[in-house]
Write an enzyme that holds these catalytic residues in place. Structure first.
Site, short mmCIF file in Angstrom:
data_model
loop_
_atom_site.label_atom_id
_atom_site.label_comp_id
_atom_site.label_asym_id
_atom_site.label_seq_id
_atom_site.Cartn_x
_atom_site.Cartn_y
_atom_site.Cartn_z
N LYS A 163 18.87 67.99 57.09
CA LYS A 163 17.71 67.08 57.15
C LYS A 163 16.41 67.88 57.04
O LYS A 163 15.49 67.46 56.33
CB LYS A 163 17.75 66.28 58.46
CG LYS A 163 18.85 65.23 58.46
CD LYS A 163 19.10 64.62 59.84
CE LYS A 163 20.32 63.70 59.80
NZ LYS A 163 20.74 63.21 61.12
N GLN B 97 19.15 63.65 67.31
CA GLN B 97 20.47 63.82 66.71
C GLN B 97 21.57 63.42 67.70
O GLN B 97 21.59 63.85 68.84
CB GLN B 97 20.65 65.29 66.28
CG GLN B 97 21.95 65.57 65.55
CD GLN B 97 22.07 64.82 64.21
OE1 GLN B 97 21.12 64.75 63.45
NE2 GLN B 97 23.23 64.25 63.95
N ASP C 157 15.43 56.17 62.44
CA ASP C 157 16.88 55.91 62.37
C ASP C 157 17.16 54.41 62.44
O ASP C 157 18.30 53.98 62.22
CB ASP C 157 17.60 56.62 63.53
CG ASP C 157 18.27 57.92 63.07
OD1 ASP C 157 18.49 58.07 61.85
OD2 ASP C 157 18.58 58.76 63.94
#
Ligand code: NAP
Length: 309
Positions: A54, A98, A124
């Site tokens: 990422k 994460q 997200d």
């Protein structure tokens, strides 16, 4: 029949090229690039790799990405304090924590942390406010994997309106948003899960079959209506799972040991003989998930700063 390949890598490149001018124009207007704060707790090897990918993808696209690391022993309140700092940061338009968090943080840690992220920075798309917007089909931040699957279908000219879609998996981050996105495009959607009776028969009703199960090669030819479009989204990062399916000495097992994760599709390769279109592994959904994160970060930056300067 040999299925047409749904080329996720090519489509991810296409989307990356489309968002680049938006990133450049934001940077020129605001005097800073869109900013993404990534929080990594602990030292899970697969998470290390996802985060590295990422960071790399962001840097290549002109998005600023900063990594905040916490040790595996960090408390929930320490992690919440990092989220709080990023919530208040002018330079960060998006925040990503994460998953998974270390077990020691407690069973509801993930939910509490995701809930603490400001909805407008929730790139997200996991915050209840953003999930609610998705339910109501209002523009907003949607989870990367399901929105990537939609891009894959639409840009590959797979018709959705009026078709029967079956989603196998009902998680908050893949299965449910996937079903809603298909519903909002006028598919007739069925959601299946581990308690579904006669799953292959239900799956065979699908013109579009999306497998978000997490079981390599689970979808065999008996699940697939001839000519259907089939998309699988598995990513395996659990050592025990890999050891069960690959024998000692297998190159796939060695690859897992080296990288900490392995891309193994939910869909059995034999499905290519039955399906009309199929997402490959690798090069299917994975590349789209990352590019949708960059797209969401760009969108969040534009929304936050619209009207300024
Ligand atoms: P998850 O939370 O483990 O959910 C799996 C779903 O599959 C659950 O709803 C479960 O049903 C269902 N299921 C499990 N076994 C089944 C069976 N035998 N028959 C029918 N349904 C079954 O997984 P997730 O987070 O949604 O992720 C789904 C997959 O997408 C995973 O493989 C994940 O690695 C992958 N993924 C990929 C990316 C990427 O970047 N490519 C990103 C995110 C996720 P129940 O609800 O009844 O337990």
């Amino acid at each position: 029949m040999t299925a047409r390949v749904l080329d996720g890598a090519r489509i991810a490149d296409e989307i990356r090229a489309e968002i680049r001018p938006r990133i450049d124009s934001f940077t020129a207007r605001m005097g800073r690039p869109p900013g993404l704060g990534i929080v990594l707790v602990g030292d899970d090897p697969a998470s290390e790799i996802y985060v590295r990918n990422k960071l790399k993808a962001a840097a290549e696209s002109g998005v600023r990405a900063d990594l905040a690391r916490l040790p595996a022993t960090a408390s929930l309140s320490e992690a919440l304090a990092v989220v709080d700092r990023l919530n208040g940061s002018e330079a960060h338009d998006g925040i990503l924590v994460q998953s998974p968090l270390p077990d020691a943080m407690g069973p509801d840690a993930e939910r509490r942390i995701f809930d603490a992220i400001l909805p407008e920075k929730d790139v997200d798309g996991f915050h209840p406010v953003n999930v609610g917007r998705l339910v109501q089909n209002r523009a907003g931040l949607v989870a990367g994997t399901p929105s990537g699957v939609i891009e894959l279908l639409e840009r590959s000219q797979v018709a959705i309106r009026g078709r029967r879609a079956v989603v196998i998996g009902r998680s908050d981050i893949v299965g449910k948003p996937m079903a809603l996105l298909l519903l909002h495009r006028d598919a007739t959607v069925t959601i299946c899960h581990s308690r579904t009776v006669d799953l292959p028969a239900v799956a065979r009703e699908a013109d579009i079959l999306v497998a978000a199960v997490g079981r390599p090669a689970f979808i065999s030819r008996e699940f697939v209506k001839p000519g259907a479009a089939v998309v699988g989204t598995t990513r395996v990062d659990e050592a025990g799972f890999v050891e069960r399916i690959y024998p000692v000495g297998s190159p796939r097992r060695e690859a897992f040991a080296k990288r900490g994760s392995l891309v193994v599709g939910d869909v059995h390769p034999e499905v290519a003989d039955v399906a009309g279109a199929l997402s490959p592994v690798p090069g299917g959904v994975g590349p789209l998930t990352i590019v949708m994160l960059l797209k969401n970060t760009t969108f969040a930056a534009e929304q936050r700063c619209s009207g300024s300067r």
